[in-house]
Structures are given as structure tokens and as C-alpha cells.
Write a protein that holds these residues in place. Sequence first.
Motif, mmCIF file in Angstrom:
data_model
loop_
_atom_site.group_PDB
_atom_site.id
_atom_site.type_symbol
_atom_site.label_atom_id
_atom_site.label_comp_id
_atom_site.label_asym_id
_atom_site.label_seq_id
_atom_site.Cartn_x
_atom_site.Cartn_y
_atom_site.Cartn_z
ATOM 1 N N UNK A 176 -2.914 6.327 -41.716
ATOM 2 C CA UNK A 176 -3.837 7.406 -41.352
ATOM 3 C C UNK A 176 -5.067 6.870 -40.636
ATOM 4 N N UNK A 177 -5.533 5.688 -41.038
ATOM 5 C CA UNK A 177 -6.698 5.085 -40.399
ATOM 6 C C UNK A 177 -6.436 4.791 -38.928
ATOM 7 N N UNK A 178 -5.307 4.188 -38.638
ATOM 8 C CA UNK A 178 -4.945 3.879 -37.253
ATOM 9 C C UNK A 178 -4.652 5.157 -36.481
ATOM 10 N N UNK A 179 -3.987 6.116 -37.135
ATOM 11 C CA UNK A 179 -3.695 7.380 -36.478
ATOM 12 C C UNK A 179 -4.940 8.171 -36.174
ATOM 13 N N UNK A 180 -5.879 8.201 -37.118
ATOM 14 C CA UNK A 180 -7.121 8.922 -36.903
ATOM 15 C C UNK A 180 -7.945 8.358 -35.776
ATOM 16 N N UNK A 181 -7.794 7.062 -35.538
ATOM 17 C CA UNK A 181 -8.513 6.422 -34.440
ATOM 18 C C UNK A 181 -7.820 6.620 -33.101
ATOM 19 N N UNK A 182 -6.624 7.245 -33.122
ATOM 20 C CA UNK A 182 -5.903 7.509 -31.880
ATOM 21 C C UNK A 182 -5.215 6.302 -31.278
ATOM 22 N N UNK A 183 -5.051 5.230 -32.072
ATOM 23 C CA UNK A 183 -4.466 4.004 -31.513
ATOM 24 C C UNK A 183 -3.014 3.817 -31.932
ATOM 25 N N UNK A 184 -2.509 4.688 -32.802
ATOM 26 C CA UNK A 184 -1.119 4.554 -33.239
ATOM 27 C C UNK A 184 -0.617 5.860 -33.829
ATOM 28 N N UNK A 185 0.661 6.127 -33.637
ATOM 29 C CA UNK A 185 1.369 7.180 -34.348
ATOM 30 C C UNK A 185 2.685 6.579 -34.806
ATOM 31 N N UNK A 186 3.409 7.294 -35.650
ATOM 32 C CA UNK A 186 4.626 6.699 -36.166
ATOM 33 C C UNK A 186 5.727 7.727 -36.333
ATOM 34 N N UNK A 187 6.942 7.210 -36.404
ATOM 35 C CA UNK A 187 8.131 7.987 -36.756
ATOM 36 C C UNK A 187 8.796 7.249 -37.902
ATOM 37 N N UNK A 188 9.054 7.961 -38.987
ATOM 38 C CA UNK A 188 9.690 7.353 -40.162
ATOM 39 C C UNK A 188 11.042 8.014 -40.378
ATOM 40 N N UNK A 189 12.078 7.210 -40.449
ATOM 41 C CA UNK A 189 13.441 7.704 -40.609
ATOM 42 C C UNK A 189 14.112 7.000 -41.779
ATOM 43 N N UNK A 190 14.877 7.740 -42.541
ATOM 44 C CA UNK A 190 15.706 7.152 -43.592
ATOM 45 C C UNK A 190 17.059 6.790 -42.997
ATOM 46 N N UNK A 191 17.589 5.631 -43.391
ATOM 47 C CA UNK A 191 18.900 5.229 -42.846
ATOM 48 C C UNK A 191 19.815 4.708 -43.946
ATOM 49 N N UNK A 192 19.626 5.176 -45.184
ATOM 50 C CA UNK A 192 20.484 4.754 -46.288
ATOM 51 C C UNK A 192 21.950 5.083 -45.974
ATOM 52 N N UNK A 193 22.780 4.081 -46.006
ATOM 53 C CA UNK A 193 24.200 4.295 -45.747
ATOM 54 C C UNK A 193 24.550 4.518 -44.293
ATOM 55 N N UNK A 194 23.558 4.492 -43.410
ATOM 56 C CA UNK A 194 23.782 4.731 -41.987
ATOM 57 C C UNK A 194 23.598 3.469 -41.154
#
Length: 249
Positions: A176-194
Motif C-alpha cells: 500500500x505504501x508503494x501503491x499510494x506513492x504511485x510508483x507501483x501496482x500489483x496483480x496477485x494470482x493463485x496458481x495452486x495445482x496450475x
Amino acid sequence: MSSSSPAPTRSGPPAPPPAPDLREHGGGGQTSDTRMFMQLLAFTGCRDTAAVVEDVKQNAKTGAVVYEDLNDPFGVAVLSFSTDPADFVAHTRALVQNGPLAELTPRPRYTMFGRSYSLGYERDLEDTLVGRPKRHALDPKMPWVVWYPLRRSGAFTRLPAEEQKTILKEHGTIGFSFGGAGVASDIRLACHGLDANDNDFVIGLMGPELTPLSQLVQTMRGTVQTSTYLEKLGPFFVGRVVYQSPMEA
């Protein structure tokens, strides 16, 4: 006077176990069966990125992003995404088997595939599962990317739920700190068994500049989750966007 034992009672077949709840859950009782699936495929041997971009632009049947590989001067990668996992077999497969991508050499160690998921408290569940990952992948202000898989140790899964939440909150606060500063965003994906290598999650970091993404990974190294409960991290694909499909696609 004789005594006799009571006749044994016969019980019926055991009750079947309850059906698993396969829905994603958000705050306020929200539920959803819709998820965003994403796949990263990397290639080397590319001498004409423009031809790859044009082919993806004209023939991709899903949302798509093309990256140039920072660490391989002949490397490119294609990110495809859809709410229907069948699209990767029916459409992404055809895209790779024909046209410029068919002439390149795949790099399977960088193949990543996963699904969006919820943590259970999201205010807008549908946006978390579908809108947010799509926006982050297609954000023209975030051209630098770092994609990597990770696997937590079994010890983390055996921790009490509240302790897991505390550990994950530390991780989230940094994000959230990096995102709030506008320098990073993220995508989180689960890949259990994939995932071919038995990873648990795929993470995509996006930013306007590369250095903050490196610093974000560096900062995360000091968290309890990364320093104590991660069994495997990487490999890391580092690239820069050369094409993003339209947001409405």
C-alpha cells in the motif's frame, strides 16, 4: 427370569460430506464464481518485435500485453487474460502456433498461469476479481513489469489464521505504501495445482519506473513472510510494455 441384550440398531449409510464452497467471498456477504485468469508466455529469438505486436494486435482473441525482455535482447513475452480458462487452449494456443510467435523459441521456465482470488473482506468483489487485474495490466502509465511465482512453506499454512493475517498485513502495508506513492501496482494470482513447478502464487508488479519495483522486492525481503515462510521465489521476468490491448477488449 432371563435377561436379553437389546437388539442392535442398524444405522443407514453415512451422510455425505457437505459440498465444497467454490465461490470467492468478499465483504458484506458478497460471493462470485467469476475470476480473471492470466498467462505469461516468454520467447527468445525475436528480431522483429513490431511483427509480434502487429500479430497480437490483429489476432489475439483475449486481452493481451506484449513485453520486451530486459534481460534478453531477443526476448519477448505475451500476457493473455480472460475470465474463461478455455480461451487459453482455444485462442492463445492458436496465436502462438501461427504467425511470428511460431518462429520463436519458447522459454518454459518463465511460463506463469494463475487466477484472481479474494481474501474475504473486499468491498467490491467483482472489481477485485476482474476489474482490478485488468486495469493494472493495461495501465499505460505503468510500462515496467516484474513477474514472478512463489511458493510458501508448509509451516505457514499450519499457523493459526490470526497469525497468518498479521504476517500478511505486514506484507500488505508495504504494498500500500508503494501503491499510494504511485510508483507501483500489483496483480496477485493463485496458481495452486496450475503451475508446473508447484508454486502457490504468481505476482505481477507494474510501475512507471523500474527502480521502485526492485526496491519493493528488496523491502519485502525483510518481512516475516518472505524471510521465514517462503520456500521458493522466482524466476523473475523483467520487461517493458510495447503493446496493450484496448481496455474495452
